[in-house]
Write an enzyme that holds these catalytic residues in place. Structure first.
Site, PDB file in Angstrom:
ATOM      1  CB  SER A  64      -0.956   0.014   1.192  1.00  0.00           C
ATOM      2  OG  SER A  64      -2.029  -0.846   0.933  1.00  0.00           O
ATOM      3  CE  LYS A  67      -3.784   0.659  -1.080  1.00  0.00           C
ATOM      4  NZ  LYS A  67      -4.487   0.277   0.171  1.00  0.00           N
ATOM      5  CE1 TYR A 191      -4.545  -1.158  -4.657  1.00  0.00           C
ATOM      6  CE2 TYR A 191      -5.267  -3.444  -4.643  1.00  0.00           C
ATOM      7  CZ  TYR A 191      -4.900  -2.301  -3.962  1.00  0.00           C
ATOM      8  OH  TYR A 191      -4.898  -2.298  -2.595  1.00  0.00           O
ATOM      9  CE1 TYR A 239      -4.937   1.586   4.236  1.00  0.00           C
ATOM     10  CE2 TYR A 239      -3.450   0.347   5.648  1.00  0.00           C
ATOM     11  CZ  TYR A 239      -3.811   0.816   4.406  1.00  0.00           C
ATOM     12  OH  TYR A 239      -3.034   0.501   3.342  1.00  0.00           O
ATOM     13  CB  VAL A 257      -0.264  -5.908   3.986  1.00  0.00           C
ATOM     14  CG1 VAL A 257      -1.518  -5.328   4.582  1.00  0.00           C
ATOM     15  CG2 VAL A 257      -0.381  -6.123   2.507  1.00  0.00           C
TER      16      VAL A 257
HETATM   17  N1  GLN Z   1      -2.273  -5.319  -2.070  1.00  0.00           N
HETATM   18  C1  GLN Z   1      -2.820  -5.171  -0.744  1.00  0.00           C
HETATM   19  C2  GLN Z   1      -4.322  -5.342  -0.785  1.00  0.00           C
HETATM   20  O1  GLN Z   1      -4.915  -4.854  -1.669  1.00  0.00           O
HETATM   21  C3  GLN Z   1      -2.470  -3.844  -0.192  1.00  0.00           C
HETATM   22  C4  GLN Z   1      -3.079  -3.608   1.181  1.00  0.00           C
HETATM   23  C5  GLN Z   1      -2.146  -2.935   2.142  1.00  0.00           C
HETATM   24  O2  GLN Z   1      -0.937  -2.894   1.961  1.00  0.00           O
HETATM   25  N2  GLN Z   1      -2.715  -2.449   3.224  1.00  0.00           N
HETATM   26  O3  GLN Z   1      -4.917  -5.974   0.055  1.00  0.00           O
END
Ligand code: GLN
Length: 303
Positions: A64, A67, A191, A239, A257
């Site tokens: 993430s 992002k 993505y 988050y 993650v």
């Molecule tokens: N690729 C992961 C997902 O879509 C990214 C989520 C994350 O890093 N919080 O679940």
């Protein structure tokens, strides 16, 4: 050794003494196998020097954290039009929650929860092939980091594609509200590949220089977009643990993650931390504690 180097050594030793690592992401098979007892921090300061401890040259899945780069690329392409499709508010729901999509008619609360990131990637993809959108994100990251040695791990992307039922549900739900412009599976494939970019903490810390407004940074993005990315990192980057992170660390940060955290100390430093075990919010368990220790020992906080 200078005081920053010493602070990093102390944090490294304490994290290993505590040996409280958490578990790597279990829902992505390629990540579930990563050994949790790993840790690295890299800090690039205003003079351009980089201090590291631990496995700072080991590439990990940025997940993430990508992002942030996708957001910057999308803002560069379509500017404020993005906000008609995604909000800018933090949530008390998990990163992969579908709940707010139902109450807000398919408009995700912010670009860092999965639904918001899928819409952002969809906007970047519009009118192009996935490989062109991915080349733009990767090109931006390489320019920000000042190295071409950054790649996508296709096994991680494929692993998530096979098992990503939740993200598929989110994408199709967004499509049902007319908030995707491309085929949901094409957007999802883009993505997943964006999330599967791998970087070392050294490279990630280098890539954050322009976000921190450091003088040594190449001018790859506009000042306004850098400010906005920082604001969203502070309010939404962890988050439903973003409030706690701001309380304990006081710096804009973005987690993934894969266990990485990109942390920005405006005009002072760009920091990357990695430890693959996660806490209950999907943020790095040891990495979050290390961020708090670093903020305390350096006095770096925006407050
Ligand atoms: N690729 C992961 C997902 O879509 C990214 C989520 C994350 O890093 N919080 O679940």
């Amino acid at each position: 050794m200078d005081s920053l180097g010493q602070a990093l050594e102390e944090i490294h030793d304490r994290i290993h003494e505590e040996a409280d690592w958490g578990l790597p992401a279990q829902y992505i098979p390629e990540l579930a196998n990563v050994v949790p007892e790993q840790f690295a921090i890299s800090v690039v300061t205003a003079d351009g020097s980089c201090h590291s401890v631990g496995q700072a040259q080991r590439p990990f899945s940025i997940q993430s954290i990508s992002k942030v780069f996708a957001l910057i690329a999308t803002l560069g392409r379509i500017g404020d039009q993005l906000w008609t499709r995604v909000g800018r508010e933090p949530t008390r729901t998990a990163f992969d929650s579908i709940m707010l999509l139902e109450t807000d008619s398919g408009r995700p609360p912010n670009p860092f929860v999965n639904a918001g990131a899928i819409v952002t990637t969809d906007a970047l993809l519009s009118g192009r092939e996935p490989r062109q959108a991915l080349a733009e994100i990767l090109g931006l990251i390489r320019a920000m980091a000042g190295t071409d040695d950054i790649y996508i791990n296709n096994e991680v992307a494929d692993s998530e594609k096979r098992t990503g039922a939740r993200n598929k549900a989110l994408a199709h739900y967004l499509a049902s509200h007319g908030n995707l412009r491309n085929d949901p599976d094409l957007t999802l494939g883009t993505y997943f590949h964006q999330c599967a970019i791998e970087m070392t903490t050294e490279q990630l810390a280098m890539s954050g220089r322009v976000l921190a407004g450091l003088e040594c940074a190449p001018r790859t993005i506009s000042r306004m977009h850098a400010k906005r990315a920082n604001a969203l990192m502070m309010t939404c980057g962890h988050y439903d643990a973003s409030g706690e992170f701001a309380f304990k660390v006081g710096l804009p940060g973005k987690s993934g993650v894969g266990g990485g955290i990109l942390l920005i100390a405006p005009r002072k430093a760009s920091i990357a931390i990695w430890s693959p075990g996660l806490n209950g919010y999907g943020n790095s368990h040891a990495g979050t504690r290390a961020a708090a220790m670093l903020a305390r020992s350096t006095g770096w906080s925006v407050f």
